[in-house]
Enzyme design. Sequence first.
Site, PDB file in Angstrom:
ATOM      1  N   HIS A  42      56.595  94.042  31.291  1.00  0.00           N
ATOM      2  CA  HIS A  42      55.590  94.757  30.416  1.00  0.00           C
ATOM      3  C   HIS A  42      54.646  95.439  31.254  1.00  0.00           C
ATOM      4  O   HIS A  42      54.333  94.957  32.208  1.00  0.00           O
ATOM      5  CB  HIS A  42      54.751  93.623  29.540  1.00  0.00           C
ATOM      6  CG  HIS A  42      55.603  93.083  28.188  1.00  0.00           C
ATOM      7  ND1 HIS A  42      55.246  92.154  27.608  1.00  0.00           N
ATOM      8  CD2 HIS A  42      56.806  93.476  27.541  1.00  0.00           C
ATOM      9  CE1 HIS A  42      56.085  91.877  26.647  1.00  0.00           C
ATOM     10  NE2 HIS A  42      56.911  92.934  26.831  1.00  0.00           N
TER      11      HIS A  42
ATOM     12  N   HIS B 295      67.103  90.621  21.381  1.00  0.00           N
ATOM     13  CA  HIS B 295      65.466  90.692  21.378  1.00  0.00           C
ATOM     14  C   HIS B 295      64.935  89.306  20.764  1.00  0.00           C
ATOM     15  O   HIS B 295      63.818  88.927  21.370  1.00  0.00           O
ATOM     16  CB  HIS B 295      65.048  91.981  20.537  1.00  0.00           C
ATOM     17  CG  HIS B 295      63.871  92.374  21.240  1.00  0.00           C
ATOM     18  ND1 HIS B 295      63.992  93.222  22.455  1.00  0.00           N
ATOM     19  CD2 HIS B 295      62.322  92.775  20.973  1.00  0.00           C
ATOM     20  CE1 HIS B 295      62.525  93.579  22.926  1.00  0.00           C
ATOM     21  NE2 HIS B 295      61.674  93.349  21.962  1.00  0.00           N
TER      22      HIS B 295
ATOM     23  N   LYS C 279      63.160  99.934  31.672  1.00  0.00           N
ATOM     24  CA  LYS C 279      62.521 101.220  31.020  1.00  0.00           C
ATOM     25  C   LYS C 279      62.176 102.240  32.225  1.00  0.00           C
ATOM     26  O   LYS C 279      61.654 101.779  33.015  1.00  0.00           O
ATOM     27  CB  LYS C 279      61.504 101.027  29.812  1.00  0.00           C
ATOM     28  CG  LYS C 279      61.974 100.162  28.842  1.00  0.00           C
ATOM     29  CD  LYS C 279      60.916 100.208  27.807  1.00  0.00           C
ATOM     30  CE  LYS C 279      61.340  99.558  26.396  1.00  0.00           C
ATOM     31  NZ  LYS C 279      60.183  99.341  25.689  1.00  0.00           N
TER      32      LYS C 279
ATOM     33  N   ARG D 290      66.119  92.579  28.592  1.00  0.00           N
ATOM     34  CA  ARG D 290      66.390  93.130  27.349  1.00  0.00           C
ATOM     35  C   ARG D 290      67.874  93.466  27.315  1.00  0.00           C
ATOM     36  O   ARG D 290      68.908  93.465  28.328  1.00  0.00           O
ATOM     37  CB  ARG D 290      65.963  94.888  27.523  1.00  0.00           C
ATOM     38  CG  ARG D 290      64.290  94.738  27.321  1.00  0.00           C
ATOM     39  CD  ARG D 290      63.658  95.782  27.586  1.00  0.00           C
ATOM     40  NE  ARG D 290      62.042  96.022  27.722  1.00  0.00           N
ATOM     41  CZ  ARG D 290      61.468  96.160  28.631  1.00  0.00           C
ATOM     42  NH1 ARG D 290      61.903  96.065  29.931  1.00  0.00           N
ATOM     43  NH2 ARG D 290      60.289  96.023  28.628  1.00  0.00           N
TER      44      ARG D 290
ATOM     45  N   TYR E 114      52.588  86.981  22.070  1.00  0.00           N
ATOM     46  CA  TYR E 114      53.330  85.793  22.133  1.00  0.00           C
ATOM     47  C   TYR E 114      52.309  84.499  22.276  1.00  0.00           C
ATOM     48  O   TYR E 114      52.599  83.495  21.808  1.00  0.00           O
ATOM     49  CB  TYR E 114      54.135  85.704  23.470  1.00  0.00           C
ATOM     50  CG  TYR E 114      55.365  86.622  23.422  1.00  0.00           C
ATOM     51  CD1 TYR E 114      56.389  86.340  22.551  1.00  0.00           C
ATOM     52  CD2 TYR E 114      55.410  87.726  24.164  1.00  0.00           C
ATOM     53  CE1 TYR E 114      57.459  87.307  22.485  1.00  0.00           C
ATOM     54  CE2 TYR E 114      56.348  88.486  24.157  1.00  0.00           C
ATOM     55  CZ  TYR E 114      57.408  88.380  23.378  1.00  0.00           C
ATOM     56  OH  TYR E 114      58.533  89.414  23.299  1.00  0.00           O
TER      57      TYR E 114
ATOM     58  N   ARG F  25      64.926  87.186  23.781  1.00  0.00           N
ATOM     59  CA  ARG F  25      63.795  87.726  24.701  1.00  0.00           C
ATOM     60  C   ARG F  25      62.473  86.956  24.099  1.00  0.00           C
ATOM     61  O   ARG F  25      61.670  86.527  25.006  1.00  0.00           O
ATOM     62  CB  ARG F  25      63.668  89.130  24.671  1.00  0.00           C
ATOM     63  CG  ARG F  25      62.444  89.676  25.263  1.00  0.00           C
ATOM     64  CD  ARG F  25      62.637  91.370  25.701  1.00  0.00           C
ATOM     65  NE  ARG F  25      61.554  92.112  26.093  1.00  0.00           N
ATOM     66  CZ  ARG F  25      61.307  92.148  27.485  1.00  0.00           C
ATOM     67  NH1 ARG F  25      62.100  91.829  28.346  1.00  0.00           N
ATOM     68  NH2 ARG F  25      60.222  93.013  27.730  1.00  0.00           N
TER      69      ARG F  25
END
Length: 293
Positions: free
Chosen positions: A265, A239, A170, A146, A274, A242
């Site tokens: 994730h 992004h 995150k 990210r 995806y 990504r």
Amino acid sequence: MMVDQFLNYLRYERNRSPLTVRWYEENLRDFETYIQGLGDCLTLQTADADVIRGWMEYRMDAGKKPATVNRGLSAIRTFYRFALSRNLVAKDPARSISGPKKSKPLPQFVREAEMDQLFDEALQGEQYNNVRARTILLLFYETGIRLAELVGLNNEDVDFAAMQLKVTGKRDKQRIVPFGDELAQALSDYMTLRDHEVGGRSSALFLTDKGERMSRCQVQYLVKKHLSEVTTLKKRSPHVLRHSFATAMLNNGAGLESVKKLLGHESLNTTEIYTHTTFEQLKRVYNEAHPRA
């Protein structure tokens, strides 16, 4: 009669605009017409949850988008709350109904041929800004990290011996992301040039011309500028790179669980979007290539 009472309530008690009142009326008249078409002496007073669901399905079949159907359901909910408060109905049939889920747009990605053009042709030159830009875009594309993760990278997060990055994602969760020979060489060349050009005044991996850690805005601008050279996508952001990483991995045989771990994730459901992207691409290839498609 009930609809007229409700519309007058909106006009005179709630002082809603004519446009809002007309929007409610259009949805309620449409619902009322649907009920009348069912026969069986159904009315607004006797309609139940199944009737409302049937109306929603009817609208979906007519080509209405989930967002439009949900707005219509909102009008019905407000109407029946009013009717129940005025004792016009015995119960609220819309209370427990859920609307259709909105379809999420598929992620946009840069095609592999366009990325090859970017790295092999567009991003050339030995000046510090060019070398830094190529390294940043290559890092995004080869690791899928990210924007905040890239900006937060420090020199010690790059392990050339193990060919891996330590990435802080995150909620400060850390993960290890491997990289290949091309990125290893790019990082090594960049760091050597960086230390010569702007000095080692910061522990940050990517530095401005003044030797300070690059900001998110600076990296976003850089990515948008260079992606504009090879793609016409409306979104040209980190992004998107990504998304491009994930799509390229799946198109070239990577497993969904592996891509999930690389992207950081928490849920496989997030990564599965995806697979829809790659399937849509597969359908396009099929339609273009098969003689009877």
